[in-house]
Design a protein around this motif. Structure first.
Motif, PDB file in Angstrom:
ATOM      1  N   GLU A  13       0.813  -1.215   0.000  1.00 14.43           N
ATOM      2  CA  GLU A  13       0.000   0.000   0.000  1.00 14.43           C
ATOM      3  C   GLU A  13       0.849   1.270   0.000  1.00 14.43           C
ATOM      4  N   LYS A  14       2.074   1.186   0.526  1.00 14.69           N
ATOM      5  CA  LYS A  14       2.928   2.367   0.670  1.00 14.69           C
ATOM      6  C   LYS A  14       3.971   2.526  -0.423  1.00 14.69           C
ATOM      7  N   LYS A  38       6.871  -2.945   7.174  1.00 13.15           N
ATOM      8  CA  LYS A  38       6.357  -1.625   7.550  1.00 13.15           C
ATOM      9  C   LYS A  38       6.668  -0.555   6.500  1.00 13.15           C
ATOM     10  N   LYS A  39       7.706  -0.761   5.699  1.00 10.68           N
ATOM     11  CA  LYS A  39       8.016   0.179   4.615  1.00 10.68           C
ATOM     12  C   LYS A  39       7.058   0.014   3.438  1.00 10.68           C
ATOM     13  N   PHE A  40       6.535  -1.199   3.269  1.00  7.79           N
ATOM     14  CA  PHE A  40       5.679  -1.506   2.128  1.00  7.79           C
ATOM     15  C   PHE A  40       4.191  -1.367   2.419  1.00  7.79           C
ATOM     16  N   THR A  41       3.771  -1.685   3.635  1.00  7.57           N
ATOM     17  CA  THR A  41       2.343  -1.805   3.895  1.00  7.57           C
ATOM     18  C   THR A  41       2.036  -1.658   5.381  1.00  7.57           C
ATOM     19  N   CYS A  66       1.028  -9.372   6.636  1.00  4.21           N
ATOM     20  CA  CYS A  66       0.719  -8.260   5.737  1.00  4.21           C
ATOM     21  C   CYS A  66       0.301  -8.806   4.376  1.00  4.21           C
ATOM     22  N   ASN A  67      -0.304  -7.951   3.590  1.00  2.07           N
ATOM     23  CA  ASN A  67      -0.695  -8.295   2.223  1.00  2.07           C
ATOM     24  C   ASN A  67       0.286  -7.646   1.261  1.00  2.07           C
ATOM     25  N   LEU A  68       0.855  -8.429   0.374  1.00  4.29           N
ATOM     26  CA  LEU A  68       1.784  -7.922  -0.632  1.00  4.29           C
ATOM     27  C   LEU A  68       1.445  -8.499  -1.994  1.00  4.29           C
ATOM     28  N   ILE A  69       1.804  -7.761  -3.016  1.00  8.19           N
ATOM     29  CA  ILE A  69       1.706  -8.246  -4.387  1.00  8.19           C
ATOM     30  C   ILE A  69       3.130  -8.483  -4.877  1.00  8.19           C
ATOM     31  N   PRO A  81       2.645 -12.803   3.950  1.00  6.88           N
ATOM     32  CA  PRO A  81       3.716 -13.282   4.822  1.00  6.88           C
ATOM     33  C   PRO A  81       3.529 -12.874   6.277  1.00  6.88           C
ATOM     34  N   LEU A  82       4.041 -13.726   7.173  1.00  5.45           N
ATOM     35  CA  LEU A  82       4.075 -13.431   8.603  1.00  5.45           C
ATOM     36  C   LEU A  82       5.276 -12.536   8.882  1.00  5.45           C
TER      37      LEU A  82
END
Length: 124
Positions: A13-14, A38-41, A66-69, A81-82
């Protein structure tokens, strides 16, 4: 068990950036270093902690995910991922997600085998 390293585009998201990802058939779950996540989402709380045993044998209690693409072979897929504080690599892509997306490891060539990868998750 085997591992393959790939530099792939990861989006949250970030931010969106290439990350060195360790595809590890010995890790059931995907894992991400907490500071990287925390840098990504925005991390999300798990309904209950999940205890995992890491490579050196000690147990870690994970309380967030968190949710990542991740872009693989020109297709964007979602992983969850945890979060782990002292992970030695930014992101570990675990066996459950590899199986769900039909991603294999070509250990002889030290690369991903995407021969059956469609970008869609197999319902397992």
């Amino acid at each position: 068990m085997g591992v393959v390293r790939e530099s792939l585009l990861v989006k949250g998201e970030k931010k969106e950036e290439r990350l060195n990802i360790l595809f590890d058939s010995g890790s059931a779950r995907s894992l991400i270093k907490t500071e990287v996540a925390k840098k990504f989402t925005m991390p999300r709380d798990l309904p209950a902690p999940i205890e995992v045993t890491v490579a050196d044998g000690h147990k870690v209690s994970c309380k967030q995910y968190c949710n990542l693409i991740v872009e693989i072979g020109g297709k964007r897929i979602v992983i969850q991922p945890l979060l782990i504080d002292n992970l030695p690599v930014p992101l570990v892509f675990g066996a459950l997600e590899m199986e769900a997306y039909m991603i294999k490891l070509d250990l002889a060539r030290r690369r991903l085998d995407l021969s059956e990868f469609t970008g869609y998750m197999l319902a397992i």
